[in-house]
Motif scaffolding. Sequence first.
Motif, PDB file in Angstrom:
ATOM      1  N   ILE A 192      41.256 -58.571  32.296  1.00 58.47           N
ATOM      2  CA  ILE A 192      40.946 -57.167  32.596  1.00 58.47           C
ATOM      3  C   ILE A 192      41.129 -56.311  31.339  1.00 58.47           C
ATOM      4  O   ILE A 192      40.317 -55.414  31.060  1.00 58.47           O
ATOM      5  CB  ILE A 192      41.833 -56.642  33.732  1.00 58.47           C
ATOM      6  CG1 ILE A 192      41.464 -57.345  35.042  1.00 58.47           C
ATOM      7  CG2 ILE A 192      41.690 -55.130  33.893  1.00 58.47           C
ATOM      8  CD1 ILE A 192      42.368 -57.015  36.200  1.00 58.47           C
ATOM      9  N   LYS A 193      42.174 -56.588  30.576  1.00 60.20           N
ATOM     10  CA  LYS A 193      42.425 -55.833  29.348  1.00 60.20           C
ATOM     11  C   LYS A 193      41.291 -56.016  28.347  1.00 60.20           C
ATOM     12  O   LYS A 193      40.810 -55.050  27.746  1.00 60.20           O
ATOM     13  CB  LYS A 193      43.753 -56.275  28.725  1.00 60.20           C
ATOM     14  CG  LYS A 193      44.129 -55.495  27.467  1.00 60.20           C
ATOM     15  CD  LYS A 193      45.462 -55.969  26.924  1.00 60.20           C
ATOM     16  CE  LYS A 193      45.828 -55.221  25.650  1.00 60.20           C
ATOM     17  NZ  LYS A 193      47.130 -55.686  25.092  1.00 60.20           N
ATOM     18  N   ASN A 194      40.859 -57.267  28.176  1.00 61.28           N
ATOM     19  CA  ASN A 194      39.761 -57.539  27.240  1.00 61.28           C
ATOM     20  C   ASN A 194      38.467 -56.875  27.693  1.00 61.28           C
ATOM     21  O   ASN A 194      37.716 -56.335  26.877  1.00 61.28           O
ATOM     22  CB  ASN A 194      39.547 -59.046  27.105  1.00 61.28           C
ATOM     23  CG  ASN A 194      40.679 -59.726  26.360  1.00 61.28           C
ATOM     24  OD1 ASN A 194      41.379 -59.107  25.567  1.00 61.28           O
ATOM     25  ND2 ASN A 194      40.877 -61.012  26.609  1.00 61.28           N
ATOM     26  N   LEU A 195      38.221 -56.904  28.998  1.00 65.30           N
ATOM     27  CA  LEU A 195      37.019 -56.270  29.540  1.00 65.30           C
ATOM     28  C   LEU A 195      37.084 -54.757  29.371  1.00 65.30           C
ATOM     29  O   LEU A 195      36.089 -54.116  29.019  1.00 65.30           O
ATOM     30  CB  LEU A 195      36.857 -56.635  31.010  1.00 65.30           C
ATOM     31  CG  LEU A 195      35.578 -56.144  31.718  1.00 65.30           C
ATOM     32  CD1 LEU A 195      34.339 -56.664  31.004  1.00 65.30           C
ATOM     33  CD2 LEU A 195      35.570 -56.583  33.174  1.00 65.30           C
ATOM     34  N   THR A 196      38.257 -54.186  29.596  1.00 63.83           N
ATOM     35  CA  THR A 196      38.441 -52.739  29.439  1.00 63.83           C
ATOM     36  C   THR A 196      38.172 -52.304  28.001  1.00 63.83           C
ATOM     37  O   THR A 196      37.568 -51.253  27.762  1.00 63.83           O
ATOM     38  CB  THR A 196      39.869 -52.333  29.843  1.00 63.83           C
ATOM     39  OG1 THR A 196      40.106 -52.727  31.189  1.00 63.83           O
ATOM     40  CG2 THR A 196      40.063 -50.833  29.717  1.00 63.83           C
TER      41      THR A 196
END
Length: 249
Positions: A117-121
């Motif tokens: 999720i962090k990488n996608l954000t």
Amino acid sequence: MKNLIYIFAFLLSFSAFAQNTSWFEQGNALYNEGDFEQAILKYETILENGEHSAELYFNLANAHYKLNHIAPSIYYYEKALQLAPNDKEIKNNAAFARNMTIDAIGSVPEIGLSNYIKNLTNKLSFDTWAKVSVFFIFLFVILFLLYYFAYSTTRKRLSFVSSMVCIGLTCITLAFAFHKYNLDKKDQPAIVFVQESQIKSEPNLRSTEAFILHEGTKVQIIDTVNNWKKIKLSDGKTGWILNQDIKAL
């Protein structure tokens, strides 16, 4: 009277822009001649005038790199990357500059759903996520109007389902936007600007030494007490450093 003020302000801003452009060109000419110190002075004059750009920071970093100024070169490469995070040339030169640092600090690997999720954000900026949300809201309004005015059952069904999908995507992109905002708010990087700094276990000179850092090392600021900053390294270590030993990005 107001028109005269606007014209005067415009002329002043145009004059400042022209002056900054001139200094930038002079700095580039000095850099090409190998006079890196004078080039730095020209670039810094532009910064003092409030002008910021990835190109300016990149050229300033290159000039410091040529003079083997470890901390300033890394600092300005990082500043350039903040404005142009996907620029391959900046990334490449920044990697060379980091190779000059002494400290070899590993990183704690992030795994699982939270890391995904962090990488996608981080794929998009906060502003971009917000714009995507507005786009889906606009689509929702259009599709809902189509649903409201459609006579065909099939068109009503398709419009309704599509509008609900847009609402769902709006909520998701808004969630990513706020998550990105929180990540950026917590992200307070800094560069060590002294040749060697003793990192303390507590924010005072009497406390024990936790470890030592050298110039050019990138840290995260997580707290402030008087003239001390609590920092965290990419490997998870934490400690306290004097304010004057680091420069926040």
